[in-house]
Design a protein around this motif. Structure first.
Motif, PDB file in Angstrom:
ATOM      1  N   LEU A   5      45.891   3.708 -14.760  1.00 39.48           N
ATOM      2  CA  LEU A   5      46.491   4.502 -15.804  1.00 39.48           C
ATOM      3  C   LEU A   5      46.342   5.949 -15.384  1.00 39.48           C
ATOM      4  O   LEU A   5      45.444   6.287 -14.626  1.00 39.48           O
ATOM      5  CB  LEU A   5      45.770   4.259 -17.123  1.00 39.48           C
ATOM      6  CG  LEU A   5      46.041   2.891 -17.734  1.00 39.48           C
ATOM      7  CD1 LEU A   5      45.102   2.653 -18.877  1.00 39.48           C
ATOM      8  CD2 LEU A   5      47.470   2.804 -18.207  1.00 39.48           C
ATOM      9  N   PHE A  11      38.514   7.036 -22.667  1.00 37.34           N
ATOM     10  CA  PHE A  11      37.662   7.663 -23.645  1.00 37.34           C
ATOM     11  C   PHE A  11      36.416   8.267 -23.017  1.00 37.34           C
ATOM     12  O   PHE A  11      35.844   9.218 -23.503  1.00 37.34           O
ATOM     13  CB  PHE A  11      37.267   6.557 -24.622  1.00 37.34           C
ATOM     14  CG  PHE A  11      36.630   7.032 -25.873  1.00 37.34           C
ATOM     15  CD1 PHE A  11      37.213   8.061 -26.589  1.00 37.34           C
ATOM     16  CD2 PHE A  11      35.473   6.453 -26.335  1.00 37.34           C
ATOM     17  CE1 PHE A  11      36.641   8.493 -27.768  1.00 37.34           C
ATOM     18  CE2 PHE A  11      34.904   6.887 -27.504  1.00 37.34           C
ATOM     19  CZ  PHE A  11      35.481   7.900 -28.216  1.00 37.34           C
ATOM     20  N   ALA A  12      35.995   7.680 -21.881  1.00 37.48           N
ATOM     21  CA  ALA A  12      34.702   8.031 -21.326  1.00 37.48           C
ATOM     22  C   ALA A  12      34.599   9.486 -20.891  1.00 37.48           C
ATOM     23  O   ALA A  12      33.519  10.018 -20.785  1.00 37.48           O
ATOM     24  CB  ALA A  12      34.394   7.126 -20.147  1.00 37.48           C
ATOM     25  N   THR A  13      35.718  10.121 -20.635  1.00 43.25           N
ATOM     26  CA  THR A  13      35.616  11.517 -20.260  1.00 43.25           C
ATOM     27  C   THR A  13      36.443  12.381 -21.185  1.00 43.25           C
ATOM     28  O   THR A  13      37.158  13.250 -20.762  1.00 43.25           O
ATOM     29  CB  THR A  13      36.083  11.766 -18.825  1.00 43.25           C
ATOM     30  OG1 THR A  13      37.297  11.063 -18.662  1.00 43.25           O
ATOM     31  CG2 THR A  13      35.082  11.319 -17.819  1.00 43.25           C
ATOM     32  N   ALA A  14      36.343  12.114 -22.450  1.00 44.81           N
ATOM     33  CA  ALA A  14      37.067  12.932 -23.412  1.00 44.81           C
ATOM     34  C   ALA A  14      36.717  14.390 -23.166  1.00 44.81           C
ATOM     35  O   ALA A  14      35.867  14.690 -22.343  1.00 44.81           O
ATOM     36  CB  ALA A  14      36.692  12.526 -24.818  1.00 44.81           C
ATOM     37  N   ALA A  15      37.321  15.276 -23.878  1.00 43.86           N
ATOM     38  CA  ALA A  15      37.059  16.691 -23.729  1.00 43.86           C
ATOM     39  C   ALA A  15      37.703  17.247 -22.488  1.00 43.86           C
ATOM     40  O   ALA A  15      37.061  17.536 -21.505  1.00 43.86           O
ATOM     41  CB  ALA A  15      35.578  16.991 -23.660  1.00 43.86           C
ATOM     42  N   SER A  16      38.972  17.312 -22.519  1.00 42.39           N
ATOM     43  CA  SER A  16      39.627  18.080 -21.488  1.00 42.39           C
ATOM     44  C   SER A  16      40.702  18.847 -22.190  1.00 42.39           C
ATOM     45  O   SER A  16      40.611  20.045 -22.367  1.00 42.39           O
ATOM     46  CB  SER A  16      40.213  17.180 -20.419  1.00 42.39           C
ATOM     47  OG  SER A  16      40.964  17.979 -19.569  1.00 42.39           O
ATOM     48  N   ALA A  17      41.691  18.117 -22.686  1.00 39.35           N
ATOM     49  CA  ALA A  17      42.695  18.703 -23.560  1.00 39.35           C
ATOM     50  C   ALA A  17      43.443  19.835 -22.897  1.00 39.35           C
ATOM     51  O   ALA A  17      43.448  19.962 -21.680  1.00 39.35           O
ATOM     52  CB  ALA A  17      42.048  19.173 -24.843  1.00 39.35           C
ATOM     53  N   VAL A  44      49.087   6.754 -22.743  1.00 38.92           N
ATOM     54  CA  VAL A  44      48.184   5.918 -21.964  1.00 38.92           C
ATOM     55  C   VAL A  44      46.774   5.868 -22.517  1.00 38.92           C
ATOM     56  O   VAL A  44      45.969   5.056 -22.091  1.00 38.92           O
ATOM     57  CB  VAL A  44      48.120   6.362 -20.487  1.00 38.92           C
ATOM     58  CG1 VAL A  44      49.415   6.065 -19.818  1.00 38.92           C
ATOM     59  CG2 VAL A  44      47.758   7.807 -20.388  1.00 38.92           C
ATOM     60  N   GLN A  46      45.177   5.195 -25.614  1.00 39.71           N
ATOM     61  CA  GLN A  46      44.890   4.647 -26.926  1.00 39.71           C
ATOM     62  C   GLN A  46      45.436   5.537 -28.029  1.00 39.71           C
ATOM     63  O   GLN A  46      46.609   5.722 -28.132  1.00 39.71           O
ATOM     64  CB  GLN A  46      43.395   4.410 -27.079  1.00 39.71           C
ATOM     65  CG  GLN A  46      42.772   3.710 -25.905  1.00 39.71           C
ATOM     66  CD  GLN A  46      43.376   2.339 -25.677  1.00 39.71           C
ATOM     67  OE1 GLN A  46      44.019   1.803 -26.535  1.00 39.71           O
ATOM     68  NE2 GLN A  46      43.218   1.793 -24.488  1.00 39.71           N
ATOM     69  N   ASN A  47      44.555   6.140 -28.785  1.00 39.77           N
ATOM     70  CA  ASN A  47      45.040   6.809 -29.975  1.00 39.77           C
ATOM     71  C   ASN A  47      44.641   8.276 -29.984  1.00 39.77           C
ATOM     72  O   ASN A  47      43.861   8.708 -30.797  1.00 39.77           O
ATOM     73  CB  ASN A  47      44.462   6.080 -31.198  1.00 39.77           C
ATOM     74  CG  ASN A  47      45.110   6.528 -32.478  1.00 39.77           C
ATOM     75  OD1 ASN A  47      46.130   7.204 -32.459  1.00 39.77           O
ATOM     76  ND2 ASN A  47      44.519   6.176 -33.592  1.00 39.77           N
ATOM     77  N   GLU A  48      45.176   9.029 -29.037  1.00 42.27           N
ATOM     78  CA  GLU A  48      44.837  10.443 -28.967  1.00 42.27           C
ATOM     79  C   GLU A  48      46.116  11.248 -28.868  1.00 42.27           C
ATOM     80  O   GLU A  48      47.079  10.804 -28.257  1.00 42.27           O
ATOM     81  CB  GLU A  48      44.041  10.721 -27.688  1.00 42.27           C
ATOM     82  CG  GLU A  48      42.556  10.596 -27.820  1.00 42.27           C
ATOM     83  CD  GLU A  48      41.904  10.986 -26.512  1.00 42.27           C
ATOM     84  OE1 GLU A  48      41.370  12.092 -26.432  1.00 42.27           O
ATOM     85  OE2 GLU A  48      41.961  10.192 -25.558  1.00 42.27           O
ATOM     86  N   THR A  52      44.627  16.731 -27.015  1.00 45.02           N
ATOM     87  CA  THR A  52      43.207  16.587 -26.702  1.00 45.02           C
ATOM     88  C   THR A  52      42.975  15.552 -25.618  1.00 45.02           C
ATOM     89  O   THR A  52      41.850  15.172 -25.359  1.00 45.02           O
ATOM     90  CB  THR A  52      42.409  16.152 -27.942  1.00 45.02           C
ATOM     91  OG1 THR A  52      42.915  14.896 -28.366  1.00 45.02           O
ATOM     92  CG2 THR A  52      42.522  17.159 -29.051  1.00 45.02           C
TER      93      THR A  52
END
Lengths: 155, 664, 184
Positions: A5, A11-17, A44, A46-48, A52
């Motif tokens: 993907l 989810f594991a590296t959220a916080a980029s946005a 790609v 999920q639900n973001e 973000t």
């Protein structure tokens, strides 16, 4: 499903946005871009919202949104542009069309149904209540005397 | 050896649950006192056995026993001890074990503490509870055994997802589950009452403390979850209307309705069938939540081990429990005689409106959450229902609710004088109006709805305080007498005041942080100055720090305001080599006025070298969200500590019992 | 009336239960998003060739004229599953007389050329999509993805993920067979 993907790890590296090099110099356009990208769902991750998300495709879409805005598109034109390629799925606010009439109208139907049932309950209860609770003038006087005393005694 | 012991205990627990599910309820229909009383010991035994299994799994995590598959997948020898312990419930299997542990805990608690509950009702309740246990224990043993071994044992484990290695999130599942699962006992009480065909005020009184306990835990669990999302995910959001958030929120909404409708059933004998229905539906929504989270039915940002086969099993459980109880409800509900009558303007009327609005809100959230699934099933179209839908449908329901919340506690039972109440609240109305103007003056940008919501929150806070002060007659009588009254007012009433005020406080946070947030995103190198919300923030640089199972780049930001130093923020970017992932640890300076929130990441564009992406947010009033949630929790606890509610406690204080019981 | 109302919660629960049961069927991928391109003309794009391969670039025009269905494969050298898929595609081209074109997604031309030199080049045309813009035009969400463009330049099928399993291969073959039958 094994495939890469366009995410750097879900989810594991959220916080980029949104990244600084994407930001437009015109603050009004940039503000519009932020609102639009907060309402576009990343395809790609999920639900973001793409705003973000750190997926590669989300970044491309953020850049695309800004490009369209700079080119003079209205917000609606930008949304339509993305929907033409990815479908209604990317809209966090479902469009008003035949497949979503039920979505937008059902809460209103719920509310009407709830109001009606409450009215019925209240009407019946208060009608029976008045029959039961109708007091003669003497009783009324007694009651108010009692209530006054009760008020003095405690709270 | 120990894991086998755990598995053995789990099997024994299943057998015990079967005995508990059959004997007492059968005894109740035969009026056999011994069989009925067996529920007390089987419920306690079942809890002890599951606790042994849970202890066995926890031990495997603590000593890093890598012969256990679950430990391999979710732990690592380098992990700090706290997170080894928390790893016990970090996976699907482990969290399911925690689920059943809490299920058995509530059963055992009713068995031991509920001495004043009639034997028949208690026996039936515990049998129903045991059937839920049977469902989940067999689910675990057949599809999700936490004690599965792996051979040969690997040298080390794969580590728990680093995002989850956090104190807030370690505590989030236990609290959330106590809430979710706590409603099971209320469900069991309701089903037992339906079987008996009798609901009376005493029933509501036995049920209410359990509802309250579950509600308190769920409130805490949800608040902790969104707090974690706020500081851990690095973009300062705390609620996204994600399906997994929604499924924890729906039992909360309906549980709140239940809490209030049970009061009417207890005090006035009314709303009986409605209270029963709410008790069933609240737990049904908890079950639905478990189903949605663990089956992967809907896409959510919250990852969990998902598996459609497990989904089928849980769906079977749901069919039996929800379908069975609602069928029983439809068959038996007519036999309940209607309760007390009341005028439209009355405490009952107010609580009826409260229940209508909370149920509407729940129904709307449920419908919005499941609509994509319905639509996909019917037409194959895929759509997303996100925050815009929920905000436009939820907020118009909640604002009137908050409006009537201010008045509700003033209403007397049966018939109330609305005009009199309004006239007592005229100052409150005036101040709320003025505060709207003040907010509007200070914050010219942002939506008009925010200004209205602020005024409504002020209204709720002041009206609640006004009701509280009139209850103790503050200012009307001498202070010593007021203090005396303060002591004599039932704690449940203080609890209500605290909880209602807590919601008002939460609202300040909701509005402030969503309507007037400011944000700066930029590349920084040492020496770079950023200005945001009146603060001057200088990026000083980044240093490398070694943690127990991670390495971190720690940024240093010195914050000044009007030329004076305020604080130093140290946001971290952590890298976990074993789990091969990274986390953002935001640095937050919290004050009541707002949070200054900073996080750093590597620029996505790899051509940019020697710089960091710095994200600084100013979130006005966001601290009120957490503080208000704490008030809600403490309000609930205060109410729970009320002697009249405490299970089995004799009415010792005749004086406090003679007080009119108002407004919980 | 009251009896009917008391059945309402049960009916709602049954409705949700049926939806849940349907949602769990193994053929449903909750994360899959249907392509909006199906039965629509090929999107407008124009990509130059991947330098060093000697294979011409790819543009909308190239997909409009063919009488035979064309397989459009989005790939990249940095994508591991593409490697497994590559062998399958190469065999299909060899054995079935198939027109395969590629979109090299967000790849460095030099690495892509090396990758193709090593594994063989079954593509008749390859467009180099370094910005990922063509990818967006095609509405892709990841790599690899494969489309079938029917005669006349209409997109008739999309497969998400590598064509390496037998099931995936069967789906592609089925769609190709349908496309061949529809030939004008």
């Amino acid at each position: 499903m094994i495939r890469i993907l366009l995410v750097l790890g879900l989810f594991a590296t959220a916080a980029s946005a949104v990244e600084p090099d994407e930001i437009l110099s015109d603050p009004t356009l940039e503000a519009r871009a932020r609102v639009i990208s907060a309402n576009l769902r990343c395809v790609v991750c999920q639900n973001e919202p793409i705003d973000t998300s750190n997926a590669g495709v989300a970044r491309d879409l953020r850049l695309l949104v800004r490009e369209r805005l700079v080119a003079g598109d209205t917000d609606k034109q930008v949304f339509d542009y993305v929907v033409a390629r990815y479908g209604d799925y990317v809209l966090f606010k479902p469009p008003w069309k035949s497949t979503t009439y039920a979505l937008w109208l059902t809460p209103i139907a719920f509310a009407i149904f709830g109001m009606l049932s409450i009215l019925l309950i209240l009407r019946r209860s208060s009608r029976e209540f008045t029959i039961v609770e109708a007091l003669s003038p003497e009783e009324e006087a007694q009651l108010s005397e009692l209530e006054k005393r009760k008020k003095d005694r405690d709270i | 050896m120990i894991p086998e012991l755990g598995q053995f205990a789990l099997t024994l627990a299943l057998i015990t649950a079967v005995v508990q599910g059959v004997l007492p309820i059968w005894g109740a229909s035969l009026n056999n006192a011994l069989w009925m009383r067996s529920a007390t010991s089987t419920a306690s035994l079942q809890f002890v056995l599951i606790a042994i299994a849970f202890g066995a799994l926890m031990r495997s995590f603590v000593v890093s026993d890598f012969t256990v598959l679950n430990v391999v997948e979710n732990s690592n020898s380098l992990k700090p001890m706290l997170f080894k312990v928390a790893g016990t419930w970090g996976s699907h299997e482990g969290s399911l074990l925690l689920w059943t542990l809490i299920l058995a805990l509530f059963g055992a608690a009713v068995a031991v503490l509920g001495r004043n509950i009639p034997t028949g009702l208690k026996a039936r309740t515990l049998s129903v509870q045991a059937w839920i246990s049977i469902g989940f224990l067999s689910f675990m043993l057949f599809t999700s055994n936490p004690f599965d071994r792996v051979f040969p044992a690997p040298l080390d484990g794969n580590d728990l997802n680093p995002l989850l290695q956090d104190v807030g999130l370690a505590m989030h599942p236990p609290l959330l589950y106590i809430g979710y699962v706590g409603f099971s006992i209320v469900f069991s009480f309701a089903v037992a009452a339906l079987i008996e065909g009798r609901v009376d005020p005493a029933w509501a009184r036995w049920v209410r403390p359990w509802t309250l306990a579950a509600w308190v835990a769920l409130t805490g669990g949800i608040a902790l979850g969104s707090w974690w999302a706020y500081y851990e995910l690095g973009w300062g959001g705390w609620w996204f209307w994600d399906p997994v958030e929604n499924v924890s929120f729906m039992p909360w909404l309906l549980g709140t309705a239940l809490l209030h409708s049970a009061i009417v059933t207890e005090k006035r004998g009314a709303f009986k069938s409605w209270t029963i229905l709410l008790a069933i539906l609240t737990f049904s929504l908890s079950l639905l939540g478990t189903f949605i989270v663990r089956s992967g039915l809907l896409t959510s940002v919250h990852a969990f081990a998902v598996d459609p086969e497990r989904g089928i099993y849980i769906l079977g459980l749901l069919t039996v429990s929800i379908g069975g109880s609602l069928t029983l409800y439809a068959a038996r509900v007519h036999k309940m005689e209607p309760g007390g009558l009341f005028a439209p303007i009355s405490r009952e009327g107010g609580l009826l409106l409260n229940n209508l609005l909370l149920t509407l809100a729940t129904a709307t959230v449920l419908f919005g959450t499941l609509y994509p699934l319905f639509l996909e099933g019917l037409t194959g179209d895929k759509i997303s229902v996100g925050p815009p839908f929920f905000n436009t449908s939820f907020i118009p329901i909640m604002l009137p609710l908050v409006l009537i919340m201010g008045i509700g506690p003033f209403l007397s039972w049966k018939r109330a004088d609305l005009a009199g109440i309004i006239s007592r609240l005229k100052w409150v109305i005036l101040i709320a109006g003025i505060s709207a103007l003040v907010v509007w003056y200070i914050q010219t940008k942002g939506p008009a709805l925010a200004v209205i919501a602020m005024a409504i929150a002020v209204w709720l806070l002041l009206a609640t305080l006004r009701e509280w002060s009139s209850r103790i007659r503050l200012g009307q009588v001498e202070l010593t007498e007021s203090l005396d009254r303060l002591r004599r007012v039932p704690r449940a009433a203080h609890g209500m005041t605290m909880a209602h005020a807590g919601l008002a406080v939460c609202m300040f946070g909701f509005v402030g942080s969503s309507a007037w947030k400011s944000e700066e995103v930029l590349f920084v190198q040492p020496g770079k100055l950023v200005q945001i919300a009146g603060f001057d923030v200088t990026f000083e640089g980044v240093e490398q720090v070694q943690g127990p199972n991670y390495t971190a780049s720690v940024g240093k930001l010195s914050v000044m305001r009007n030329g004076r130093p305020v604080t130093i923020l140290r946001p971290e970017r952590r890298s976990y080599p074993v789990a091969q992932s990274q986390t953002t640890e935001a640095a937050i300076r919290s004050t009541p006025a707002g949070d200054l929130y900073a996080s750093i990441t590597e620029p996505v564009n790899q051509e940019i070298e020697g710089q960091w992406t710095l994200r600084i947010l100013y979130e006005p009033l966001v601290g009120f969200v957490w503080f208000g949630s704490l008030m809600l929790v403490f309000g609930g606890l205060l109410s729970l500590s009320d002697r009249r509610l405490r299970v089995g406690a004799p009415k010792r204080k005749a004086r406090s019992a003679s007080l009119p019981i108002a407004a919980e | 009336m009251k009896k009917l109302l008391s059945l309402l919660p049960l009916c709602a629960a049954i409705g949700i239960g049926i939806a849940g049961w349907w949602g769990l069927n193994p053929n449903r991928d909750p994360g899959a998003i249907p392509s909006v391109l199906i039965d629509k003309p090929v999107p407008v794009f124009e990509l130059s060739d991947v330098a060093g391969t000697g294979t011409p670039g790819l543009a909308t025009q190239d997909l409009l004229m063919s009488q035979e269905p064309i397989l459009v494969n989005v790939f990249a050298s940095w994508c591991l599953p593409c490697r497994a898929e590559h062998a399958v595609l190469a065999r299909m081209v060899r054995e079935e007389d198939l027109n395969l074109v590629g979109i090299n997604y967000k790849d460095k031309p030099a690495t892509a050329a090396k990758w193709l030199a090593e594994l063989g080049n079954p593509y008749s045309r390859i467009g180099s999509d370094q910005t990922g813009r063509a990818g967006i035009e095609w509405g892709i969400s990841g790599v690899p993805e494969t489309f079938i463009v029917g005669p006349g330049g209409k997109v008739i099928f999309r497969h998400v993920g590598p064509i390496s399993s037998d099931a995936a291969l069967a789906k592609i073959r089925g769609a190709l067979a349908v496309a061949r039958k529809d030939k004008p």
